[in-house]
Enzyme design. Sequence first.
Site, PDB file in Angstrom:
ATOM      1  N   GLY A   1       0.546  -4.987   0.818  1.00  0.00           N
ATOM      2  CA  GLY A   1      -0.608  -5.035  -0.071  1.00  0.00           C
ATOM      3  C   GLY A   1      -0.299  -5.721  -1.403  1.00  0.00           C
TER       4      GLY A   1
ATOM      5  CD  GLU B   1      -2.492  -7.436   2.795  1.00  0.00           C
ATOM      6  OE1 GLU B   1      -2.126  -6.287   2.463  1.00  0.00           O
ATOM      7  OE2 GLU B   1      -3.114  -7.672   3.839  1.00  0.00           O
TER       8      GLU B   1
ATOM      9  CB  ALA C   1      -0.899  -0.012   1.227  1.00  0.00           C
TER      10      ALA C   1
ATOM     11  CD  GLU D   1       1.360  -5.445   5.671  1.00  0.00           C
ATOM     12  OE1 GLU D   1       2.127  -6.378   6.007  1.00  0.00           O
ATOM     13  OE2 GLU D   1       0.633  -5.507   4.662  1.00  0.00           O
TER      14      GLU D   1
HETATM   15  C1  HXC Z   1       5.058   4.391  -1.191  1.00  0.00           C
HETATM   16  C2  HXC Z   1       6.963   3.395  -1.952  1.00  0.00           C
HETATM   17  C3  HXC Z   1       6.580   2.167  -1.388  1.00  0.00           C
HETATM   18  C4  HXC Z   1       5.326   2.111  -0.699  1.00  0.00           C
HETATM   19  C5  HXC Z   1       8.481   1.892  -2.344  1.00  0.00           C
HETATM   20  N1  HXC Z   1       8.145   3.179  -2.532  1.00  0.00           N
HETATM   21  N2  HXC Z   1       7.543   1.258  -1.643  1.00  0.00           N
HETATM   22  N3  HXC Z   1       6.211   4.488  -1.856  1.00  0.00           N
HETATM   23  N4  HXC Z   1       4.612   3.257  -0.636  1.00  0.00           N
HETATM   24  N5  HXC Z   1       4.858   0.991  -0.163  1.00  0.00           N
HETATM   25  C6  HXC Z   1       8.924   4.212  -3.243  1.00  0.00           C
HETATM   26  C7  HXC Z   1      10.105   4.696  -2.444  1.00  0.00           C
HETATM   27  O1  HXC Z   1       9.686   5.662  -1.516  1.00  0.00           O
HETATM   28  C8  HXC Z   1      10.983   5.242  -3.528  1.00  0.00           C
HETATM   29  O2  HXC Z   1      10.493   6.501  -3.950  1.00  0.00           O
HETATM   30  C9  HXC Z   1      10.742   4.288  -4.679  1.00  0.00           C
HETATM   31  O3  HXC Z   1       9.493   3.643  -4.406  1.00  0.00           O
HETATM   32  C10 HXC Z   1      11.813   3.223  -4.788  1.00  0.00           C
HETATM   33  O4  HXC Z   1      11.940   2.579  -3.533  1.00  0.00           O
HETATM   34  P1  HXC Z   1      13.348   2.393  -2.795  1.00  0.00           P
HETATM   35  O5  HXC Z   1      13.049   2.151  -1.351  1.00  0.00           O
HETATM   36  O6  HXC Z   1      14.274   3.518  -3.106  1.00  0.00           O
HETATM   37  O7  HXC Z   1      13.870   1.076  -3.506  1.00  0.00           O
HETATM   38  P2  HXC Z   1      14.760  -0.106  -2.867  1.00  0.00           P
HETATM   39  O8  HXC Z   1      15.877   0.485  -2.045  1.00  0.00           O
HETATM   40  O9  HXC Z   1      15.085  -1.018  -4.006  1.00  0.00           O
HETATM   41  O10 HXC Z   1      13.791  -0.863  -1.833  1.00  0.00           O
HETATM   42  C11 HXC Z   1      12.642  -1.516  -2.318  1.00  0.00           C
HETATM   43  C12 HXC Z   1      11.741  -1.925  -1.132  1.00  0.00           C
HETATM   44  C13 HXC Z   1      11.429  -0.678  -0.263  1.00  0.00           C
HETATM   45  C14 HXC Z   1      12.448  -2.987  -0.271  1.00  0.00           C
HETATM   46  C15 HXC Z   1      10.471  -2.544  -1.726  1.00  0.00           C
HETATM   47  O11 HXC Z   1      10.958   0.363  -1.120  1.00  0.00           O
HETATM   48  C16 HXC Z   1      10.404  -0.912   0.789  1.00  0.00           C
HETATM   49  O12 HXC Z   1      10.675  -1.486   1.844  1.00  0.00           O
HETATM   50  N6  HXC Z   1       9.155  -0.459   0.547  1.00  0.00           N
HETATM   51  C17 HXC Z   1       8.076  -0.527   1.517  1.00  0.00           C
HETATM   52  C18 HXC Z   1       7.564  -1.939   1.621  1.00  0.00           C
HETATM   53  C19 HXC Z   1       6.450  -2.020   2.648  1.00  0.00           C
HETATM   54  O13 HXC Z   1       6.635  -1.696   3.810  1.00  0.00           O
HETATM   55  N7  HXC Z   1       5.256  -2.405   2.191  1.00  0.00           N
HETATM   56  C20 HXC Z   1       4.091  -2.522   3.071  1.00  0.00           C
HETATM   57  C21 HXC Z   1       3.314  -1.247   3.012  1.00  0.00           C
HETATM   58  S1  HXC Z   1       1.984  -1.286   4.168  1.00  0.00           S
HETATM   59  P3  HXC Z   1      11.259   7.879  -3.589  1.00  0.00           P
HETATM   60  O14 HXC Z   1      10.501   8.911  -4.385  1.00  0.00           O
HETATM   61  O15 HXC Z   1      11.107   8.051  -2.140  1.00  0.00           O
HETATM   62  O16 HXC Z   1      12.675   7.680  -4.043  1.00  0.00           O
HETATM   63  C22 HXC Z   1       0.778  -2.177   3.422  1.00  0.00           C
HETATM   64  C23 HXC Z   1      -0.506  -2.280   4.181  1.00  0.00           C
HETATM   65  C24 HXC Z   1      -1.563  -3.012   3.406  1.00  0.00           C
HETATM   66  O17 HXC Z   1       0.931  -2.662   2.366  1.00  0.00           O
HETATM   67  C25 HXC Z   1      -2.913  -2.828   4.037  1.00  0.00           C
HETATM   68  C26 HXC Z   1      -3.578  -1.537   3.695  1.00  0.00           C
HETATM   69  C27 HXC Z   1      -5.036  -1.487   4.071  1.00  0.00           C
END
Ligand code: HXC
Length: 257
Positions: free
Chosen positions: A108, A111, A65, A131
């Site tokens: 997400g 999911e 998400a 998460e």
């Molecule tokens: C918003 C995101 C994002 C996310 C990545 N980006 N994941 N933006 N939401 N979930 C953006 C980063 O901010 C960055 O943009 C660009 O994508 C590239 O990501 P990097 O982190 O620079 O790449 P990398 O170093 O290769 O790492 C990849 C990654 C990491 C391991 C996937 O991005 C990461 O950990 N992302 C979050 C994963 C996560 O926590 N997902 C769960 C979300 S909560 P900028 O512009 O900043 O450079 C969820 C809840 C679901 O899903 C339920 C909801 C109801």
Amino acid sequence: TTFETIITEQRGRVGIITLNRPKALNALNSQLMAEVVSAAQAYDTDPSVGAIVITGSERAFAAGADIKEMSEKTYVDMLSEDFFSAWGHLVEVRTPVIAAVAGFALGGGCELAMMCDIIIAAENAVFGQPEINLGVIPGIGGSQRLTRAIGKAKAMDMVLTGRRMKVEEAERAGLVSRVVPTESYLDDAIAVATTISELSLPITILAKQAVNRSQEVSLAEGILFERRVFHSTFATDDQTEGMAAFVEKRDANFSHR
Ligand code: HXC
């Protein structure tokens, strides 16, 4: 319809939905959710589409998400807009949906893959429910579908530690349907979808419903549901055609509506 966060394309009888927010690793925001649901519903009601593929890029199916969209929200915001509940419409789609997953399928993203009927995973695919690291928990079915898919022991491990699972472990655990080379994962997924799309659409809809029923009801109820639906297939031209084709040693010519 023009979409901004996804690309849609029909190949033969397969409708393809490509998540397209590359700068955010296909993070799922509200607009993307609305567009995916709308595209999937349109394909579902189109008799020229017999299977749907949802995919992302080779680097990321979806990294979860959109954290930037969520970060400012309050509890009352989430409750008022029933945040992300519209994803539920995706599992109401009756046409088979295949996830073609490469790269990150986190939060997400994992999911979303699990909401699909079949997961074709590239060798570079990585799954996780991180998460907990953000101070939240899975919110689009992760705690429930992951547990049904891989069992409590592994689901607890994934959800409580937020660790990532590589594709070998994901296949061993029963999370994915097939692992395929990263170079060809989308073509491989489209090939699976094409096979399904050429079968009888009414019967594939019933088959999908029967398998999904197993996730909702007791074994006895599920068996009863299956037998009733199995019997009902004998009311279709496709049962007549499919069995006649076998007896006459020819390919079946199924209906698609
Ligand atoms: C918003 C995101 C994002 C996310 C990545 N980006 N994941 N933006 N939401 N979930 C953006 C980063 O901010 C960055 O943009 C660009 O994508 C590239 O990501 P990097 O982190 O620079 O790449 P990398 O170093 O290769 O790492 C990849 C990654 C990491 C391991 C996937 O991005 C990461 O950990 N992302 C979050 C994963 C996560 O926590 N997902 C769960 C979300 S909560 P900028 O512009 O900043 O450079 C969820 C809840 C679901 O899903 C339920 C909801 C109801």
